[in-house]
Design an enzyme around this catalytic site. Structure first.
Site, PDB file in Angstrom:
ATOM      1  N   GLY A 239      -3.316  11.453  -6.725  1.00 39.77           N
ATOM      2  CA  GLY A 239      -3.460  11.410  -5.270  1.00 39.77           C
ATOM      3  C   GLY A 239      -4.859  11.400  -4.708  1.00 39.77           C
ATOM      4  N   GLU A 273      -2.310  13.212 -13.010  1.00 33.11           N
ATOM      5  CA  GLU A 273      -1.721  11.867 -12.961  1.00 33.11           C
ATOM      6  C   GLU A 273      -2.494  10.963 -12.006  1.00 33.11           C
ATOM      7  OE1 GLU A 273       2.232  12.584 -11.515  1.00 33.11           O
ATOM      8  OE2 GLU A 273       2.824  13.816 -13.223  1.00 33.11           O
ATOM      9  N   PRO A 274      -3.786  10.798 -12.197  1.00 34.71           N
ATOM     10  CA  PRO A 274      -4.554   9.977 -11.250  1.00 34.71           C
ATOM     11  C   PRO A 274      -4.329   8.490 -11.477  1.00 34.71           C
ATOM     12  CG  PRO A 274      -5.967  10.674 -13.043  1.00 34.71           C
ATOM     13  CD  PRO A 274      -4.623  11.304 -13.291  1.00 34.71           C
ATOM     14  N   GLY A 275      -4.257   7.752 -10.405  1.00 35.98           N
ATOM     15  CA  GLY A 275      -4.151   6.298 -10.501  1.00 35.98           C
ATOM     16  C   GLY A 275      -5.316   5.653  -9.779  1.00 35.98           C
ATOM     17  N   ARG A 312      -1.161  -4.559   0.634  1.00 34.85           N
ATOM     18  CA  ARG A 312      -1.576  -3.312   1.288  1.00 34.85           C
ATOM     19  C   ARG A 312      -1.922  -3.484   2.770  1.00 34.85           C
ATOM     20  NH1 ARG A 312      -5.080  -0.175   0.260  1.00 34.85           N
ATOM     21  NH2 ARG A 312      -3.834   1.707   0.285  1.00 34.85           N
ATOM     22  N   TYR A 316       0.622  -1.253   4.863  1.00 36.82           N
ATOM     23  CA  TYR A 316       0.092   0.026   5.353  1.00 36.82           C
ATOM     24  C   TYR A 316      -0.969  -0.171   6.428  1.00 36.82           C
ATOM     25  CZ  TYR A 316       1.632   1.144   0.561  1.00 36.82           C
ATOM     26  OH  TYR A 316       2.320   1.247  -0.606  1.00 36.82           O
ATOM     27  N   CYS A 344       4.376 -17.467   5.320  1.00 30.08           N
ATOM     28  CA  CYS A 344       4.983 -17.660   6.637  1.00 30.08           C
ATOM     29  C   CYS A 344       5.434 -16.341   7.248  1.00 30.08           C
ATOM     30  CB  CYS A 344       6.151 -18.621   6.524  1.00 30.08           C
ATOM     31  SG  CYS A 344       5.624 -20.137   5.743  1.00 30.08           S
ATOM     32  N   TYR A 373      -2.921  -0.800  -6.910  1.00 30.73           N
ATOM     33  CA  TYR A 373      -1.818  -1.237  -6.045  1.00 30.73           C
ATOM     34  C   TYR A 373      -2.098  -2.622  -5.463  1.00 30.73           C
ATOM     35  CZ  TYR A 373      -0.983   3.703  -6.662  1.00 30.73           C
ATOM     36  OH  TYR A 373      -0.798   4.944  -7.223  1.00 30.73           O
TER      37      TYR A 373
HETATM   38  N1  LLP Z   1       2.024  10.559  -9.884  1.00 29.85           N
HETATM   39  C1  LLP Z   1       3.120  10.235  -9.174  1.00 29.85           C
HETATM   40  C2  LLP Z   1       4.381  10.938  -9.432  1.00 29.85           C
HETATM   41  C3  LLP Z   1       3.044   9.245  -8.183  1.00 29.85           C
HETATM   42  O1  LLP Z   1       4.122   8.942  -7.481  1.00 29.85           O
HETATM   43  C4  LLP Z   1       1.806   8.586  -7.943  1.00 29.85           C
HETATM   44  C5  LLP Z   1       1.700   7.548  -6.925  1.00 29.85           C
HETATM   45  C6  LLP Z   1       0.696   8.940  -8.730  1.00 29.85           C
HETATM   46  C7  LLP Z   1       0.845   9.946  -9.681  1.00 29.85           C
HETATM   47  C8  LLP Z   1      -0.643   8.298  -8.583  1.00 29.85           C
HETATM   48  O2  LLP Z   1      -1.186   8.504  -7.328  1.00 29.85           O
HETATM   49  P1  LLP Z   1      -2.694   8.042  -7.011  1.00 29.85           P
HETATM   50  O3  LLP Z   1      -3.606   8.905  -7.860  1.00 29.85           O
HETATM   51  O4  LLP Z   1      -2.805   6.609  -7.367  1.00 29.85           O
HETATM   52  O5  LLP Z   1      -2.833   8.293  -5.577  1.00 29.85           O
HETATM   53  N2  LLP Z   1       1.218   1.721  -3.031  1.00 29.85           N
HETATM   54  C9  LLP Z   1       0.491   2.752  -2.355  1.00 29.85           C
HETATM   55  C10 LLP Z   1       0.329   3.986  -3.197  1.00 29.85           C
HETATM   56  C11 LLP Z   1       1.636   4.549  -3.716  1.00 29.85           C
HETATM   57  C12 LLP Z   1       1.467   5.749  -4.589  1.00 29.85           C
HETATM   58  C13 LLP Z   1       2.743   6.107  -5.244  1.00 29.85           C
HETATM   59  N3  LLP Z   1       2.656   7.203  -6.164  1.00 29.85           N
HETATM   60  C14 LLP Z   1      -0.832   2.192  -1.872  1.00 29.85           C
HETATM   61  O6  LLP Z   1      -1.104   1.012  -2.093  1.00 29.85           O
HETATM   62  O7  LLP Z   1      -1.623   2.887  -1.238  1.00 29.85           O
END
Ligand code: LLP
Length: 428
Positions: A239, A273-275, A312, A316, A344, A373
């Site tokens: 997050g 769990e960083p993305g 995105r 959003y 379109c 994303y």
């Molecule tokens: N762990 C879980 C259980 C999650 O659901 C997520 C993201 C993450 C980790 C990773 O979160 P991060 O570190 O990337 O914030 N599509 C959206 C973001 C959706 C995130 C969903 N869950 C966007 O483009 O902003």
């Protein structure tokens, strides 16, 4: 910090001019930087030095095999939310024992696949799922390693579509229910209770929500320990936000320090769990201007990337910086325009009312912070083949995913059988 910087008047990906990548691979094109991925991994790792931490990269942010393999080689674990993501992780050389399987709705076949592969933890999100997982484990004659994902009811103060830790969200189980489920799970011979997890949302730009959530989950773990249920790990989710525009999210160092402090005295493992923070600005989307168009007082820059490539902004109302690949002349005047794609839908824009030095037809634009994303949310809407992806490492570029072809678009589709001749009744 990222490795998409101008050199001699041209944006580069590490040591390769973006224009050369566009020439070789066409546009729209996703470009990722190995040096940036590696740097982010190391900076985050360094911030967690005081903890027994396992960083599980959230595959959904960018699931390209080359990106996953880059992280696997750095020693990453992986956070997955589907059988498809597990399949990718295994193909990329990820260690199944370092995989955490999250998600609010997992099918039995996905649970079986995960158990069969030997994933490290399955984060269970409801009483029903706990019962179903137990049944699948019994059938496979294994014990399922589990954590419960609790919903700590914390407001992450982010876009409502990506807030997950509020009471009214579909994710996780409330703390009181989790307590009851832990007591049930430890008595179940098919479940192996390992930890507790939470994830409160994405693109979070302050520390407070993280500290509050970790505090609540930690308190639950302490309560459970008093009742004789010892957990080995505490998963704090992902997050952490990145800068798209004017946001000033905490640095990974500040984030790591805050988590470390919130967990002072916790002697188990910590999972993360960083993305986005790992891949967000390690990627850009390269697009070419097709057309300039005026309509009333509006100026449209029509480019060859669209909402199907990067959803995105449409989804959003997200901001992505857009820059010309060739640095404009000093003093060139910026105009306000919309950068739009060919799809379109009026919602198909990459930027609205954006100040840009007006590009010419055929110019290349770089859409920044598209590593997270971006491609993973791409679709074939309007029957547009999905873009190619390139992973740059120094002066080498790997075509990490070929551009889809028209044949790819119809793979697996079928035509109905030829129409049958109408039945004619004989006379007489
Ligand atoms: N762990 C879980 C259980 C999650 O659901 C997520 C993201 C993450 C980790 C990773 O979160 P991060 O570190 O990337 O914030 N599509 C959206 C973001 C959706 C995130 C969903 N869950 C966007 O483009 O902003």
């Amino acid at each position: 910090m990222n490795h998409f910087q101008p050199r001699r008047g041209q944006l580069h990906a590490e040591r390769i001019p973006l224009a050369a990548l566009a020439r070789d691979h066409g546009t729209p094109l996703y470009v990722y930087s190995t040096a940036t991925l590696t740097r982010h991994w190391k900076v985050l790792g360094a911030s967690l030095r005081g903890l027994d931490a396992l960083v599980c990269y959230a595959v959904k942010a960018n699931s390209n095999l080359a990106v996953l393999a880059t992280f696997a080689r750095l020693g990453a674990g992986f956070d997955i939310v589907s059988g498809g993501e597990l399949f990718r992780v295994l193909k990329a050389g990820g260690r199944p024992g370092q995989v955490v399987f999250s998600g609010v709705g997992k099918r039995d076949d996905e649970l079986a696949f995960a158990l069969d592969a030997g994933v490290g933890t399955i984060n269970v999100e409801s009483a029903g799922e706990l019962a179903r997982l137990s049944a699948v484990a019994r059938r496979l004659k294994v014990r399922a390693p589990i954590a419960l994902r609790v919903n700590p009811d914390v407001d992450p103060k982010t876009h409502p579509y990506i807030a997950t830790g509020l009471r009214e969200s579909k994710f996780g189980v409330p703390v009181a229910e989790a307590r009851r489920l832990y007591h049930q799970a430890v008595r179940d011979p098919h479940l192996d209770v390992r930890g507790v997890a939470c994830h409160i949302g994405s693109q979070i730009t302050s520390l407070r929500p993280f500290i509050d959530a970790v505090g609540r989950v930690r308190a639950l773990a302490t309560d459970l320990a008093r009742a004789g249920i010892r957990l080995r790990h505490l998963d704090v989710g992902g997050g952490l936000g990145v800068t798209y525009h004017h946001e000033a999210p905490p640095s990974p160092a500040a984030y790591g320090a805050a988590i470390t402090k919130a967990l002072a005295g916790w002697d188990g493992e910590v999972h993360l769990e960083p993305g986005r923070v790992l891949v967000g600005n390690a990627g850009i989307l390269l697009t070419r201007v097709l057309q300039l168009k005026k309509s009333g007082r509006k100026t449209f820059v029509v480019v060859d990337a669209a909402m199907n490539d990067l959803v995105r902004p449409a989804f959003y109302d997200a901001w992505h910086d857009i820059e010309p690949v060739v640095t404009p002349a000093k003093g060139a005047r910026a105009v306000t325009c919309d950068v739009v794609g060919p799809v379109c839908e009026s919602g198909d824009f990459l930027a609205r009312n954006r100040k840009l030095v007006l590009p010419a037809e055929g110019d290349l634009l770089c859409v920044r912070t598209a590593g997270a994303y971006g491609f993973t949310m791409a679709s074939n809407y309007n029957s547009r083949p999905r873009a190619a992806e390139v992973l740059v490492d120094g002066d080498r570029a790997l075509l990490a995913r070929e551009r889809e072809t028209y044949t790819d678009l119809i793979r697996g589709e079928a035509l109905p059988p030829p129409a049958r001749k109408p039945f004619r009744r004989r006379r007489g």
